[in-house]
Design a protein around this motif. Structure first.
Motif, PDB file in Angstrom:
ATOM      1  N   GLY A 290       2.194  26.728  25.622  1.00  0.00           N
ATOM      2  CA  GLY A 290       3.035  26.067  26.608  1.00  0.00           C
ATOM      3  C   GLY A 290       2.901  24.568  26.640  1.00  0.00           C
ATOM      4  O   GLY A 290       3.690  23.887  27.307  1.00  0.00           O
ATOM      5  N   GLN A 291       1.930  24.012  25.947  1.00  0.00           N
ATOM      6  CA  GLN A 291       1.671  22.580  25.965  1.00  0.00           C
ATOM      7  C   GLN A 291       2.692  21.838  25.105  1.00  0.00           C
ATOM      8  O   GLN A 291       3.139  22.331  24.071  1.00  0.00           O
ATOM      9  N   PHE A 292       3.078  20.628  25.545  1.00  0.00           N
ATOM     10  CA  PHE A 292       3.928  19.757  24.740  1.00  0.00           C
ATOM     11  C   PHE A 292       3.039  18.777  23.983  1.00  0.00           C
ATOM     12  O   PHE A 292       2.107  18.191  24.569  1.00  0.00           O
ATOM     13  N   VAL A 293       3.320  18.598  22.701  1.00  0.00           N
ATOM     14  CA  VAL A 293       2.490  17.749  21.847  1.00  0.00           C
ATOM     15  C   VAL A 293       3.382  16.861  20.990  1.00  0.00           C
ATOM     16  O   VAL A 293       4.574  17.135  20.791  1.00  0.00           O
ATOM     17  N   ASN A 294       2.784  15.787  20.490  1.00  0.00           N
ATOM     18  CA  ASN A 294       3.457  14.889  19.552  1.00  0.00           C
ATOM     19  C   ASN A 294       3.183  15.395  18.135  1.00  0.00           C
ATOM     20  O   ASN A 294       2.028  15.520  17.725  1.00  0.00           O
ATOM     21  N   VAL A 295       4.250  15.669  17.415  1.00  0.00           N
ATOM     22  CA  VAL A 295       4.131  16.289  16.087  1.00  0.00           C
ATOM     23  C   VAL A 295       4.533  15.277  15.021  1.00  0.00           C
ATOM     24  O   VAL A 295       5.510  14.537  15.183  1.00  0.00           O
ATOM     25  N   VAL A 296       3.767  15.258  13.937  1.00  0.00           N
ATOM     26  CA  VAL A 296       4.090  14.427  12.778  1.00  0.00           C
ATOM     27  C   VAL A 296       4.108  15.331  11.550  1.00  0.00           C
ATOM     28  O   VAL A 296       3.096  15.935  11.201  1.00  0.00           O
ATOM     29  N   LEU A 297       5.286  15.420  10.910  1.00  0.00           N
ATOM     30  CA  LEU A 297       5.449  16.191   9.679  1.00  0.00           C
ATOM     31  C   LEU A 297       5.488  15.221   8.505  1.00  0.00           C
ATOM     32  O   LEU A 297       6.346  14.341   8.439  1.00  0.00           O
ATOM     33  N   THR A 298       4.538  15.361   7.582  1.00  0.00           N
ATOM     34  CA  THR A 298       4.458  14.476   6.419  1.00  0.00           C
ATOM     35  C   THR A 298       5.240  15.086   5.262  1.00  0.00           C
ATOM     36  O   THR A 298       4.903  16.171   4.779  1.00  0.00           O
ATOM     37  N   LEU A 299       6.287  14.369   4.831  1.00  0.00           N
ATOM     38  CA  LEU A 299       7.132  14.855   3.744  1.00  0.00           C
ATOM     39  C   LEU A 299       6.666  14.373   2.376  1.00  0.00           C
ATOM     40  O   LEU A 299       6.688  15.119   1.400  1.00  0.00           O
ATOM     41  N   ASP A 300       6.255  13.095   2.283  1.00  0.00           N
ATOM     42  CA  ASP A 300       5.946  12.520   0.979  1.00  0.00           C
ATOM     43  C   ASP A 300       5.076  11.291   1.201  1.00  0.00           C
ATOM     44  O   ASP A 300       4.755  10.937   2.344  1.00  0.00           O
ATOM     45  N   THR A 301       4.713  10.625   0.106  1.00  0.00           N
ATOM     46  CA  THR A 301       3.968   9.369   0.164  1.00  0.00           C
ATOM     47  C   THR A 301       4.735   8.304  -0.607  1.00  0.00           C
ATOM     48  O   THR A 301       5.083   8.508  -1.775  1.00  0.00           O
ATOM     49  N   GLN A 302       5.024   7.194   0.059  1.00  0.00           N
ATOM     50  CA  GLN A 302       5.718   6.079  -0.574  1.00  0.00           C
ATOM     51  C   GLN A 302       4.694   5.095  -1.112  1.00  0.00           C
ATOM     52  O   GLN A 302       3.913   4.514  -0.358  1.00  0.00           O
ATOM     53  N   SER A 303       4.683   4.909  -2.414  1.00  0.00           N
ATOM     54  CA  SER A 303       3.740   3.976  -3.027  1.00  0.00           C
ATOM     55  C   SER A 303       4.327   2.569  -3.044  1.00  0.00           C
ATOM     56  O   SER A 303       5.550   2.374  -3.036  1.00  0.00           O
TER      57      SER A 303
ATOM     58  N   GLU B  31       0.838  -1.195   0.000  1.00  0.00           N
ATOM     59  CA  GLU B  31       0.000   0.000   0.000  1.00  0.00           C
ATOM     60  C   GLU B  31       0.874   1.246   0.000  1.00  0.00           C
ATOM     61  O   GLU B  31       2.100   1.179   0.164  1.00  0.00           O
ATOM     62  N   ALA B  32       0.195   2.381  -0.202  1.00  0.00           N
ATOM     63  CA  ALA B  32       0.877   3.674  -0.154  1.00  0.00           C
ATOM     64  C   ALA B  32       0.897   4.166   1.291  1.00  0.00           C
ATOM     65  O   ALA B  32      -0.135   4.197   1.962  1.00  0.00           O
ATOM     66  N   VAL B  33       2.084   4.542   1.749  1.00  0.00           N
ATOM     67  CA  VAL B  33       2.228   4.999   3.133  1.00  0.00           C
ATOM     68  C   VAL B  33       2.945   6.344   3.139  1.00  0.00           C
ATOM     69  O   VAL B  33       3.792   6.621   2.277  1.00  0.00           O
ATOM     70  N   PRO B  34       2.621   7.199   4.096  1.00  0.00           N
ATOM     71  CA  PRO B  34       3.283   8.510   4.154  1.00  0.00           C
ATOM     72  C   PRO B  34       4.700   8.409   4.705  1.00  0.00           C
ATOM     73  O   PRO B  34       5.007   7.541   5.527  1.00  0.00           O
ATOM     74  N   VAL B  35       5.562   9.308   4.215  1.00  0.00           N
ATOM     75  CA  VAL B  35       6.909   9.453   4.762  1.00  0.00           C
ATOM     76  C   VAL B  35       6.847  10.560   5.803  1.00  0.00           C
ATOM     77  O   VAL B  35       6.603  11.716   5.465  1.00  0.00           O
ATOM     78  N   GLU B  36       7.069  10.212   7.049  1.00  0.00           N
ATOM     79  CA  GLU B  36       6.810  11.141   8.142  1.00  0.00           C
ATOM     80  C   GLU B  36       8.046  11.355   9.009  1.00  0.00           C
ATOM     81  O   GLU B  36       8.939  10.489   9.079  1.00  0.00           O
ATOM     82  N   ILE B  37       8.055  12.512   9.671  1.00  0.00           N
ATOM     83  CA  ILE B  37       9.053  12.824  10.697  1.00  0.00           C
ATOM     84  C   ILE B  37       8.295  13.055  11.997  1.00  0.00           C
ATOM     85  O   ILE B  37       7.379  13.883  12.041  1.00  0.00           O
TER      86      ILE B  37
END
Length: 409
Positions: free
Chosen positions: A314-327, A52-58
């Motif tokens: 001031g809150q700490f959060v979990n961040v996901v940066l999507t760079l691309d999609t891997q097919s 499947e196609a999946v996102p490339v994430e940081i």
């Protein structure tokens, strides 16, 4: 031996023989069900490796920052007489916040307006003097010219002509003095009009309104206190919609981030630990201008609309940066991946329902899916639960996960 005894003995032999045959058949069936080595099949849960196609994430940890922070300070000195907002509540741009005693500034405005009225009267008087002196100067100039001609003709004495010329020159100087008086009156009028504008501005500063829409903090100065110009803040307002999330990523990702950000907006999501199911969505807006040499990271900043107020300064959060999609990526449930002495591996089910362990290369994990770069092909059946009882060549029996847990117990 009697005929009856012989008959009973024969029946007993037949019964014993039948029991022996039955036990032998049961043993053979059990041995056949146990598989190699006489071990019964191991109950496990299985799944099929997918493509499947999946996102490339940081992934990173981010800190929520207000879009803007405004410290409300007074621009005039005086007594704080009223507070027109509620602490910790939202305020809109233009909403009244504070009132400073306006009476001294009203008096100053009235005084400045009186000075303007005086200057206007003086200007009118100076203009009237100019008109009068101009007319007299014209008349005197005509008389001086006439007497000078009469003196040349010998009709009038020279002294009289001289006196008329002196009178005309004096009136011309009066005209110039009147013009200077008019300029002075105009300058005074402009100065006092500026004083009126300043007095009106100071009076308007007595009503302090919110310059932005946001959330008001704690009240820092209470009514009845005397405040100074640009002294301590009266309250701090944080703009929380939209809002920023600042986070750092490894510097080796900088080029990829810059290249992708130059072509399109990069999606960013943020979740808090206390509400993992509520996802805030935004996009990358800022890439810092330098890498932090002490941490080897580059600071990024994303903006979120935050209409539902999921994020808080001031809150700490979990961040996901999507760079691309891997097919066409190969994915398996993350619980299928096991750690071994030689690295990560997965039990793959072969056609004869036995398993073999395979070393795999996991590039990243997305949620409960692991992306496999090497070791497993799409369509292969893998074991996802019950691996503790497996060994190379072990016979397995696919069952639901709940049955695996029950049989393990």
């Amino acid at each position: 031996m009697s005929k009856t005894v012989k008959s009973r003995f024969s029946e007993a032999l037949v019964a014993i023989a039948s029991l022996a045959i039955a036990l032998s058949l049961a043993a053979c069936g059990k041995q056949q069900a146990q598989g190699p080595g006489g071990m019964p099949p191991v109950p496990v849960s299985v799944a099929v490796a997918a493509q499947e196609a999946v996102p490339v994430e940081i992934h990173a940890i981010g800190n929520v920052e207000p879009y803007s922070t405004v410290q409300i300070k007074s621009q005039v000195a005086g007594e704080l007489t009223a507070v027109r907002f509620t602490e910790g509540r939202d305020v809109a741009k233009g909403d009244p916040l504070f009132e400073i005693d306006p009476q001294p500034f009203r008096d100053a405005l009235a005084q400045a307006e009186g000075a303007v009225a005086r200057d206007r009267a003086q200007l009118v008087q100076a203009q009237a003097n100019l008109a009068r002196d101009t007319a007299q100067a014209k008349s005197a100039e005509a008389d001086a010219v006439r007497y000078e001609q009469l003196a040349k003709d010998g009709v009038a004495p020279q002294m009289q002509a001289t006196q008329q010329r002196a009178a005309a020159d004096a009136l011309h100087e009066s005209v110039r003095a009147d013009q200077a008086a008019i300029e002075s009156a105009r300058a005074s009028l402009e100065s006092d009009q500026a004083a009126v504008a300043r007095a009106k501005l100071d009076l308007s500063y007595c009503e302090i309104a919110s310059p932005v829409s946001g959330r008001a903090g704690n009240l820092l100065v209470h009514p009845g206190n005397l405040i100074k110009v640009n002294d301590v803040p009266l309250v701090v307002i944080n703009q929380v919609s939209p809002i920023f999330v600042s986070f750092g990523v490894p510097e080796d990702q900088l080029n990829a981030v810059r290249q992708r950000a130059a072509r399109e907006k990069l999606a960013v999501t943020a979740t808090a630990d206390d509400a993992p199911g509520r996802i805030a969505r935004g996009y990358l807006t800022v890439i810092d201008n330098a890498v932090d040499s002490s941490t080897g990271t580059i600071r990024l900043k994303a903006v979120f609309e935050n209409a539902e107020r999921l994020l808080w300064p001031g809150q700490f959060v979990n961040v996901v940066l999507t760079l691309d999609t891997q097919s066409n990526a190969t994915t398996v449930p993350s619980e299928a991946v096991q750690d071994g002495q030689r690295g990560q591996f997965i039990f793959v089910v072969k056609a004869d329902q036995t398993v073999e362990p395979r070393l795999v290369t996991v590039t990243r994990t997305i949620g409960r899916k692991a992306v496999i770069a090497k070791g497993v092909a799409p369509g292969e059946t893998i074991v996802t639960d019950g691996q503790l009882r497996l060994y190379p060549g072990a016979k397995i029996q696919p069952v639901p996960a709940s049955q695996v847990d029950n049989q393990a117990l």
